[in-house]
Enzyme design. Structure first.
Site, PDB file in Angstrom:
ATOM      1  N   CYS A  82     -28.279  15.786 -52.365  1.00  0.00           N
ATOM      2  CA  CYS A  82     -28.107  16.915 -51.434  1.00  0.00           C
ATOM      3  C   CYS A  82     -27.433  18.095 -52.149  1.00  0.00           C
ATOM      4  CB  CYS A  82     -27.347  16.442 -50.198  1.00  0.00           C
ATOM      5  SG  CYS A  82     -27.422  17.636 -48.848  1.00  0.00           S
ATOM      6  N   HIS A 172     -29.396  11.411 -48.041  1.00  0.00           N
ATOM      7  CA  HIS A 172     -28.156  10.737 -48.423  1.00  0.00           C
ATOM      8  C   HIS A 172     -28.300   9.215 -48.458  1.00  0.00           C
ATOM      9  CE1 HIS A 172     -25.552  14.269 -48.358  1.00  0.00           C
ATOM     10  NE2 HIS A 172     -26.282  14.685 -47.343  1.00  0.00           N
ATOM     11  N   GLU A 174     -26.455   7.189 -49.878  1.00  0.00           N
ATOM     12  CA  GLU A 174     -25.129   6.559 -49.788  1.00  0.00           C
ATOM     13  C   GLU A 174     -24.728   6.306 -48.336  1.00  0.00           C
ATOM     14  OE1 GLU A 174     -25.700   9.682 -50.286  1.00  0.00           O
ATOM     15  OE2 GLU A 174     -24.092  10.968 -49.486  1.00  0.00           O
TER      16      GLU A 174
END
Lengths: 194, 299
Positions: A82, A172, A174
């Site tokens: 990002c 994302h 994560e």
């Protein structure tokens, strides 16, 4: 085999959510804030996390980290998530406020910051090879060069790119509840050499 | 490989996700587009758009309400970073209006005059995420139960006095630590004592942290204040009056951003603190009458 050591540029942003994914892949996580830490020869690869790209740029300049970062990027694998992918772009499209933003030109794409709109336009979606992709005030990749392999797309937009030992995601991984995420696995197993 | 457990309401991921992106940063109060640009250039991770900073709200008195949408829209147009704005406690229509503008976060804030003496907003009903203030763990978990995706200490806004912010952060941290050492049969009674949802008490007892990011606000006026709150466990700081009521806002803004990034490095904090000119003058919290204090607002 020694443990692979993955550095996360930890000036600002979503650093900690990466830890569980990387540890699940048998990696050791190292938080990088200074030139000395970035240039530690034992670091195998770097993640530039999500956050605010303008804040990270400001801190890179304030703490004079650009030389060390470029030296790192010259040889070692890097993955921008990002905001990190905005920093890695060839160029950043002019901002609606009329201002410009620099980038490090590590991969052959241009980027449009906040291209989907405000937080109300943030969304989560399943992709063929990504169980759950979380897009938060996400950028869009444009003018993608022939040297780039598109790993995943959402609608007409490429959202996961690989070029040599460099990788960019506009979403994302994560924040995915699949641990380790598809992207962490690919980065560690395919791009980070022993 | 773990089996994913997706929440019933997926928007909470997106709401907490944006809060994750703001970690390690500084969120600055701004009253117009020019200040918003100064904040963004200094490296703010977000701005809080409001008509008057808390110290002016204190000085002016009267009823403090949501800001004029026109002014918020001008700030949204001026910057790329997320824009937050405040609504009165319980004023869900002000929140509907801010959501219609397309702000990125809403602060249901004790700094404005409360609109409801008993109830906070049902924040689950909105797509836009909310941040709320808290003085202790029970209050934090009630707000999270109502759907808040980010918590902050209340501190005592508009004073430039950090003492209440420190009290609130230490209280929350101590109460979390206590939960982690209680035995299972003690947790229901503890939930009753805290006035907090039992399921959230169980979660905090297990994980040893709030289920959403935990930021600090209220009285932060210097780089050292920002680093103090971060060393005490805050993950990001809000700076209200501290920047634009100082002698040199651009300098202060940059210095506090530096301090938040390097909060554990005394040498970097020394660099950030040197030669800034006067901080906001401030107001000792101990000199305020109970009716002048903002932190007790909220239930």
């Amino acid at each position: 085999m020694t443990k692979r050591r993955i550095g996360i540029l930890s000036l600002q942003g979503a650093v900690e959510p990466h830890v569980a994914h990387l540890e699940a892949l048998g990696c050791e996580v190292v938080r990088l804030k200074t030139s000395k830490e970035i240039l530690d020869p034992s670091i195998d690869a770097m993640i530039i996390p999500g956050g605010e790209s303008s804040t990270m740029l400001r801190l890179i300049s304030v703490f004079d980290l650009e030389t060390a970062l470029l030296q790192f990027f010259a040889t070692k694998p890097v993955w921008g998530v990002c905001a990190g992918s905005i920093l890695m772009a060839r160029s950043v499209a002019p901002l609606p406020s009329g201002r410009t933003q620099k980038s490090f030109s590590l991969m052959d794409y241009d980027v449009h910051r906040n291209a989907y709109g405000s937080q109300l336009e943030s969304f989560e979606v399943s992709l063929p090879n990504v169980e759950r992709a979380v897009f938060i005030r996400a950028p869009q990749f444009e003018n993608i060069g022939p040297a780039i392999e598109v790993m995943a797309s959402h609608e007409v937009r490429a959202v996961w790119l690989v070029q040599g030992n460099r990788m960019a995601t506009s979403f994302h991984p994560e924040l995915s509840m699949k641990v380790p995420s598809e992207c962490h696995r690919y980065f560690v197993e395919e791009l980070v050499k022993n | 490989m773990t089996t994913p457990q997706y929440p019933a309401n997926p928007t909470i991921n997106l709401k907490v996700g944006l809060a994750e992106m703001l970690k390690g940063g500084v969120i600055m109060d701004v009253v117009n587009a020019d200040q918003a640009k100064i904040a963004e250039d200094a490296g703010a991770v977000a701005v809080m758009a409001l008509e008057r900073v808390p110290s002016d709200i204190r000085k002016d008195g009267g009823v403090a309400r949501m800001s004029d949408p026109k002014m918020i829209e001008e700030i949204v147009a001026a910057v790329e970073i997320p824009v937050m704005a405040k609504v009165r406690i319980g004023h869900f229509v002000e929140a509907q209006i801010l959501e219609a503008i397309g702000v990125d976060y809403i602060d249901e804030s004790e700094v404005l005059t409360p609109a409801d003496h008993a109830y906070h907003i049902n924040k689950h009903a909105f797509k836009v995420p909310f941040v709320c203030g808290a003085t202790n763990l029970g209050e934090a978990l009630r707000r999270i139960g109502e759907g808040a995706a980010m918590m902050r200490t209340k501190g005592e806004a508009g004073t430039g006095d950090i003492v209440e912010g420190v009290r609130h952060l230490r209280t929350i941290t101590d109460q979390i630590r206590r939960l982690t050492v209680l035995s299972d049969e003690q947790l229901m009674t503890e939930a009753k004592e805290l006035g907090a949802p039992f399921e959230l008490v169980l979660k905090v007892a297990k994980e040893g942290k709030l289920p959403v990011p935990n930021f600090a606000a209220g009285g932060i006026a210097t780089p050292a204040d920002a680093a103090l709150m971060m060393q005490l466990g805050a993950e990001t700081v809000f700076v209200g009056s501290g920047i634009f009521k100082s002698d040199n806002p651009a300098l202060f803004a940059k210095a506090i951003v530096k301090a938040a990034a390097m909060y554990n490095d005394p040498k970097a904090l020394l660099e950030a603190s040197r030669g800034l000119g006067a901080a906001m003058r401030g107001l000792q919290v101990s000199s305020l009458t109970p009716s002048e204090q903002l932190a007790p607002r909220g239930w």
